[in-house]
Design a protein around this motif. Structure first.
Motif, PDB file in Angstrom:
ATOM      1  N   ALA A   1      46.744  11.469  54.859  1.00  0.00           N
ATOM      2  CA  ALA A   1      46.263  12.800  55.266  1.00  0.00           C
ATOM      3  C   ALA A   1      46.374  13.782  54.106  1.00  0.00           C
ATOM      4  CB  ALA A   1      47.062  13.299  56.469  1.00  0.00           C
ATOM      5  N   ALA A   2      47.468  13.715  53.368  1.00  0.00           N
ATOM      6  CA  ALA A   2      47.642  14.599  52.206  1.00  0.00           C
ATOM      7  C   ALA A   2      46.580  14.300  51.153  1.00  0.00           C
ATOM      8  CB  ALA A   2      49.040  14.426  51.616  1.00  0.00           C
ATOM      9  N   LYS A   3      46.301  13.024  50.926  1.00  0.00           N
ATOM     10  CA  LYS A   3      45.281  12.645  49.941  1.00  0.00           C
ATOM     11  C   LYS A   3      43.897  13.140  50.347  1.00  0.00           C
ATOM     12  CE  LYS A   3      47.588   8.539  48.179  1.00  0.00           C
ATOM     13  NZ  LYS A   3      47.448   7.082  47.983  1.00  0.00           N
ATOM     14  N   ARG A   4      43.624  13.160  51.643  1.00  0.00           N
ATOM     15  CA  ARG A   4      42.336  13.699  52.112  1.00  0.00           C
ATOM     16  C   ARG A   4      42.228  15.176  51.770  1.00  0.00           C
ATOM     17  NH1 ARG A   4      43.345  10.163  56.323  1.00  0.00           N
ATOM     18  NH2 ARG A   4      44.134  11.778  57.718  1.00  0.00           N
ATOM     19  N   VAL A   5      43.324  15.914  51.931  1.00  0.00           N
ATOM     20  CA  VAL A   5      43.325  17.332  51.550  1.00  0.00           C
ATOM     21  C   VAL A   5      43.085  17.445  50.047  1.00  0.00           C
ATOM     22  CG1 VAL A   5      44.726  19.427  51.385  1.00  0.00           C
ATOM     23  CG2 VAL A   5      44.797  18.052  53.468  1.00  0.00           C
ATOM     24  N   CYS A   6      43.782  16.626  49.272  1.00  0.00           N
ATOM     25  CA  CYS A   6      43.629  16.655  47.815  1.00  0.00           C
ATOM     26  C   CYS A   6      42.192  16.334  47.404  1.00  0.00           C
ATOM     27  CB  CYS A   6      44.566  15.649  47.153  1.00  0.00           C
ATOM     28  SG  CYS A   6      46.316  16.066  47.250  1.00  0.00           S
ATOM     29  N   GLY A   7      41.565  15.421  48.126  1.00  0.00           N
ATOM     30  CA  GLY A   7      40.203  15.009  47.785  1.00  0.00           C
ATOM     31  C   GLY A   7      39.198  16.149  47.794  1.00  0.00           C
ATOM     32  N   GLY A   8      39.458  17.175  48.569  1.00  0.00           N
ATOM     33  CA  GLY A   8      38.552  18.319  48.628  1.00  0.00           C
ATOM     34  C   GLY A   8      39.005  19.495  47.786  1.00  0.00           C
ATOM     35  N   CYS A   9      40.000  19.283  46.969  1.00  0.00           N
ATOM     36  CA  CYS A   9      40.584  20.392  46.204  1.00  0.00           C
ATOM     37  C   CYS A   9      39.899  20.581  44.860  1.00  0.00           C
ATOM     38  CB  CYS A   9      42.073  20.110  45.989  1.00  0.00           C
ATOM     39  SG  CYS A   9      42.898  21.407  45.056  1.00  0.00           S
ATOM     40  N   PRO A  10      39.535  21.806  44.505  1.00  0.00           N
ATOM     41  CA  PRO A  10      38.863  22.053  43.230  1.00  0.00           C
ATOM     42  C   PRO A  10      39.791  21.941  42.007  1.00  0.00           C
ATOM     43  CG  PRO A  10      39.214  24.122  44.369  1.00  0.00           C
ATOM     44  CD  PRO A  10      39.629  23.021  45.317  1.00  0.00           C
ATOM     45  N   VAL A  11      41.089  21.923  42.219  1.00  0.00           N
ATOM     46  CA  VAL A  11      42.017  21.819  41.080  1.00  0.00           C
ATOM     47  C   VAL A  11      42.840  20.528  41.144  1.00  0.00           C
ATOM     48  CG1 VAL A  11      42.149  24.306  40.671  1.00  0.00           C
ATOM     49  CG2 VAL A  11      43.794  23.212  42.222  1.00  0.00           C
ATOM     50  N   MET A  12      42.288  19.498  41.797  1.00  0.00           N
ATOM     51  CA  MET A  12      43.027  18.255  41.962  1.00  0.00           C
ATOM     52  C   MET A  12      43.436  17.649  40.618  1.00  0.00           C
ATOM     53  SD  MET A  12      42.043  14.713  43.904  1.00  0.00           S
ATOM     54  CE  MET A  12      40.947  14.129  42.641  1.00  0.00           C
ATOM     55  N   VAL A  13      42.551  17.615  39.656  1.00  0.00           N
ATOM     56  CA  VAL A  13      42.857  17.002  38.360  1.00  0.00           C
ATOM     57  C   VAL A  13      43.974  17.768  37.662  1.00  0.00           C
ATOM     58  CG1 VAL A  13      41.935  16.448  36.071  1.00  0.00           C
ATOM     59  CG2 VAL A  13      40.573  15.989  38.116  1.00  0.00           C
ATOM     60  N   GLU A  14      43.916  19.088  37.683  1.00  0.00           N
ATOM     61  CA  GLU A  14      44.959  19.898  37.058  1.00  0.00           C
ATOM     62  C   GLU A  14      46.301  19.696  37.751  1.00  0.00           C
ATOM     63  OE1 GLU A  14      41.951  20.900  37.960  1.00  0.00           O
ATOM     64  OE2 GLU A  14      41.031  22.015  36.311  1.00  0.00           O
ATOM     65  N   CYS A  15      46.279  19.623  39.072  1.00  0.00           N
ATOM     66  CA  CYS A  15      47.490  19.392  39.862  1.00  0.00           C
ATOM     67  C   CYS A  15      48.100  18.046  39.500  1.00  0.00           C
ATOM     68  CB  CYS A  15      47.146  19.465  41.346  1.00  0.00           C
ATOM     69  SG  CYS A  15      48.524  19.159  42.461  1.00  0.00           S
ATOM     70  N   ARG A  16      47.256  17.026  39.409  1.00  0.00           N
ATOM     71  CA  ARG A  16      47.721  15.682  39.061  1.00  0.00           C
ATOM     72  C   ARG A  16      48.350  15.676  37.674  1.00  0.00           C
ATOM     73  NH1 ARG A  16      43.494  10.954  39.745  1.00  0.00           N
ATOM     74  NH2 ARG A  16      43.905  11.556  41.894  1.00  0.00           N
ATOM     75  N   GLU A  17      47.682  16.298  36.717  1.00  0.00           N
ATOM     76  CA  GLU A  17      48.224  16.326  35.352  1.00  0.00           C
ATOM     77  C   GLU A  17      49.555  17.064  35.299  1.00  0.00           C
ATOM     78  OE1 GLU A  17      47.403  14.628  32.554  1.00  0.00           O
ATOM     79  OE2 GLU A  17      46.083  13.623  33.975  1.00  0.00           O
ATOM     80  N   HIS A  18      49.671  18.143  36.050  1.00  0.00           N
ATOM     81  CA  HIS A  18      50.950  18.855  36.131  1.00  0.00           C
ATOM     82  C   HIS A  18      52.044  17.911  36.616  1.00  0.00           C
ATOM     83  CE1 HIS A  18      54.068  21.673  37.394  1.00  0.00           C
ATOM     84  NE2 HIS A  18      54.050  21.038  38.549  1.00  0.00           N
TER      85      HIS A  18
END
Length: 90
Positions: free
Chosen positions: A27-44
């Motif tokens: 469920a959390a990954k589904r939220v992340c999938g629609g996030c415009p800053v997912m790549v930046e969040c992941r790199e952080h």
């Protein structure tokens, strides 16, 4: 988007059963999938590194795998550069 959602979706409660954890993480990954800053969040999360929770669509275990792959890749690149430098000098 995750700022509006309950933090419990992204972070495990103590002693969470495996099936519940997997469902919550999906469920959390589904939220992340629609996030415009997912790549930046992941790199952080990879640079910190964040030891808990779902960040940028990856669980802590998935981030450990990514980091291990990056370390191996960096080591291989370093070895290749050293070999090329030695060959060029020789």
């Amino acid at each position: 988007m995750c700022r509006r959602d309950e933090a419990g979706l992204f972070f495990a409660p103590s002693k969470e059963p495996t099936a519940a954890r997997l469902s919550r993480e999906e469920a959390a990954k589904r939220v992340c999938g629609g996030c415009p800053v997912m790549v930046e969040c992941r790199e952080h999360a990879l640079l910190q590194p964040e030891p808990y929770g779902v960040w940028g669509g990856l669980t802590a275990a998935e981030r450990r795998v990514v980091l291990a792959r990056r370390r191996r890749r960096d080591l291989e690149l370093k070895k290749a550069r050293t070999a090329n430098h030695i060959a060029a000098a020789g």
